[in-house]
Enzyme design. Structure first.
Site, short mmCIF file in Angstrom:
data_model
loop_
_atom_site.label_atom_id
_atom_site.label_comp_id
_atom_site.label_asym_id
_atom_site.label_seq_id
_atom_site.Cartn_x
_atom_site.Cartn_y
_atom_site.Cartn_z
N LYS A 210 41.33 4.51 68.56
CA LYS A 210 40.43 3.57 67.88
C LYS A 210 41.19 2.35 67.36
O LYS A 210 40.61 1.29 67.17
CB LYS A 210 39.67 4.29 66.78
CG LYS A 210 38.81 5.42 67.39
CD LYS A 210 37.55 5.68 66.71
CE LYS A 210 36.62 6.60 67.47
NZ LYS A 210 37.25 7.73 68.21
C1 LIG Z 1 36.68 8.36 69.39
C2 LIG Z 1 37.55 9.28 70.19
C3 LIG Z 1 37.18 9.72 71.47
C4 LIG Z 1 35.86 9.37 72.11
O1 LIG Z 1 35.79 8.03 72.51
P1 LIG Z 1 34.35 7.35 72.81
O2 LIG Z 1 34.64 5.92 72.99
O3 LIG Z 1 33.52 7.62 71.58
O4 LIG Z 1 33.79 8.01 74.01
C5 LIG Z 1 38.06 10.54 72.17
N1 LIG Z 1 39.23 10.94 71.62
C6 LIG Z 1 39.62 10.54 70.39
C7 LIG Z 1 40.91 11.04 69.83
C8 LIG Z 1 38.80 9.69 69.63
O5 LIG Z 1 39.19 9.32 68.39
#
Ligand SMILES: *Cc1c(COP(=O)(O)O)cnc(C)c1O
Length: 496
Positions: free
Chosen positions: A113
């Site tokens: 993120k």
């Molecule tokens: C948010 C997240 C995801 C999922 O990603 P999306 O864009 O919501 O599909 C997968 N792995 C981790 C570690 C995340 O923080």
């Protein structure tokens, strides 16, 4: 370039407006009216550039009302000013001859993120200046852990923006609590809520819809906004690393220009994998996207059958960031496949009212041309972490392990030998107790003990943002009732 809405094609706003506002007023998601196209020469030319420079090349195709200076500023501050280890935000690691891992967790919170939340504040500040005539923005976030810290890190000390984060008092790990409660920055506030994540989420939604609160804030020239993954400003920075990975594979000689690759993406809200799909539609040579899910396998079923059915159990798994039943960014894919705003509005209404919908065979065919759905349960996830560590000397977290397992199954089912990139979304140290147990050790209560044991056992080093936490000073200790959230926000906005 102008932006329209998945639920109303008449909408036409600038990139600045779309990013500063987050969501279109009829409830649809913003997306560009058309996708810019790039050539193979353009893609190959990225190989010689830094990640920040690659990001600028992609962002300027989309954010056409931003000045060159604003984009330079944003990419430099986000990707070249020391937030990412060695200023390499998206390095590739080699797993086998035909399979690499794209590591998106070298940022300040050790999860992917950061890739978007490190740049979104700069894009939002510049966009708000233009589109909201200088109003101040107050970002509200309800979090079950990871997003809250990544947003705090991104927005701390952003000019003209402040941020308040609410997390469930009993619903986050000790490490996650410490990460948020020790956040620095003059423009941040962090609150524990008596209740669960849904209480925090409903509280935030209620504040967004509360006219009295919004009026009070407007008197101080403050507008509420959100930083969640449906904001276009979070999606567009994610398109960059798909191009970046391809450019790196070209430079390594693992690909010839024009050759196709597969991407395997551990998926929750469908934001990450959708960014890859947009990259493909812009001209990146992609063979398949493997959509990897955990036991919450609603997307696996949707890709197989064309029926999206949320009338099912919700499981708490070892990959909590993928524990999602309503993947909000799927709405943008439905729009892209159908080009039909009325249809998307209908499907989203059905989902809300009846918790399921299905798409036509024509749309389903287009979906399966690009996407392959696989899910991996917790037991397999643990087995994969252990085996990949033993056989390849590569340590992966629980979310990445789901993707590795999905790739193994895809390969077994299809025999496809195409060069493949597995998108890795978190550092194994972010989920140290679960990773340690997968390796056959007892984790115990103390997360820092688990972190140190993991390092000793595998000979990998503890990421700095996690190592410093042990000494971190707690700043925020307030535990409040959901009923007091609005008052806290007003007090925070007044600087009390
Ligand atoms: C948010 C997240 C995801 C999922 O990603 P999306 O864009 O919501 O599909 C997968 N792995 C981790 C570690 C995340 O923080």
């Amino acid at each position: 370039m102008l932006y329209t809405s998945t639920r109303d094609k008449q909408v036409a706003v600038t990139a600045s407006f779309a990013i500063a506002n987050g969501i279109s007023k009829e409830g649809g998601l913003y997306l560009p009216q058309f996708l810019p196209q790039v050539s193979m020469e353009f893609i190959a030319s990225l190989s010689a550039l830094s990640y920040a420079a690659r990001a600028k090349k992609i962002l300027e195709l989309f954010l056409t009302d931003y000045s060159e200076q604003e984009l330079d500023d944003a990419v430099t501050r986000a990707y070249a000013a020391g937030q990412f280890e060695d200023n390499l935000p998206a390095p590739l690691a080699s797993l086998t001859e035909r399979c690499s891992v794209l590591e998106l967790w070298h940022g300040p919170t050790c999860a992917f993120k950061d890739m978007a939340l490190q740049i979104l504040p700069h894009l939002m500040a510049a966009g708000a200046k233009r589109a909201l005539s200088g109003k101040q923005i107050l970002i509200l976030v309800a979090t079950s852990g990871d997003t809250g810290k990544a947003a705090l890190e991104g927005f701390c000390d952003a000019p003209g923006i402040s941020i308040a984060v609410f997390y469930p008092d009993q619903g986050v790990s000790a490490m996650q609590r410490l990460q948020m409660a020790s956040q620095h920055g003059e423009n941040v506030a962090v609150y524990a809520i008596e209740g669960n994540f849904d209480d925090a989420q409903s509280g935030v939604k209620a504040i967004f819809g509360d006219k009295a609160v919004n009026d009070l804030l407007a008197e101080q020239n403050i507008l509420l906004s959100s930083a969640n993954s449906i904001n276009w400003g979070r999606l567009v920075p994610q398109i960059v690393y798909y191009f970046s990975a391809y450019a790196d594979l070209l430079a390594e000689g693992k690909l010839k220009a024009g050759e196709r690759v597969n991407f395997v993406v551990p998926t929750g809200n469908f934001g990450n994998i959708l960014a890859g799909y947009y990259a493909m539609k812009m001209g990146l040579p992609v063979n398949r996207f493997v959509c990897a899910s955990n036991q919450n396998n609603i997307l696996t079923d949707f890709i197989q059958t064309g029926e999206y059915d949320a009338r099912r159990n919700f499981y708490t798994t070892l990959s909590p960031s993928m524990d999602i039943l309503i993947s909000s960014n799927l709405e943008r894919l439905l729009f892209d496949l159908s080009q039909d705003d009325a249809l998307v509005s209908d499907l989203m209404r059905e989902l809300k009212e009846q918790r399921h919908y299905h798409v036509s065979s024509e749309i389903h065919k287009k979906l399966t041309d690009c996407f392959y759905g696989v899910f991996v349960n917790d037991a397999d996830c643990q087995e994969i972490i252990r085996r990949i560590q033993q056989e390849r000397g590569y340590l992966c977290d629980t979310h990445t392990a789901v993707a590795v397992g999905a790739y193994e199954r895809y390969h077994a089912e299809t025999g496809d030998e195409t060069q493949t990139v597995i998108v890795s979304t978190a550092s194994p140290y972010k989920f140290a107790p679960a990773v340690l147990e997968a390796l056959g050790e007892q984790a115990g209560e103390d997360e820092f003990a688990a972190v140190k044991r993991l390092s000793a056992l595998t000979g990998t080093s503890i990421p700095a943002p996690i190592a410093v936490l042990e000494e971190a000073k707690v700043r925020f200790t307030k535990v409040i009732s959901p009923a007091d959230m609005a008052n806290e926000i007003i007090a925070f906005a007044k600087g009390e």
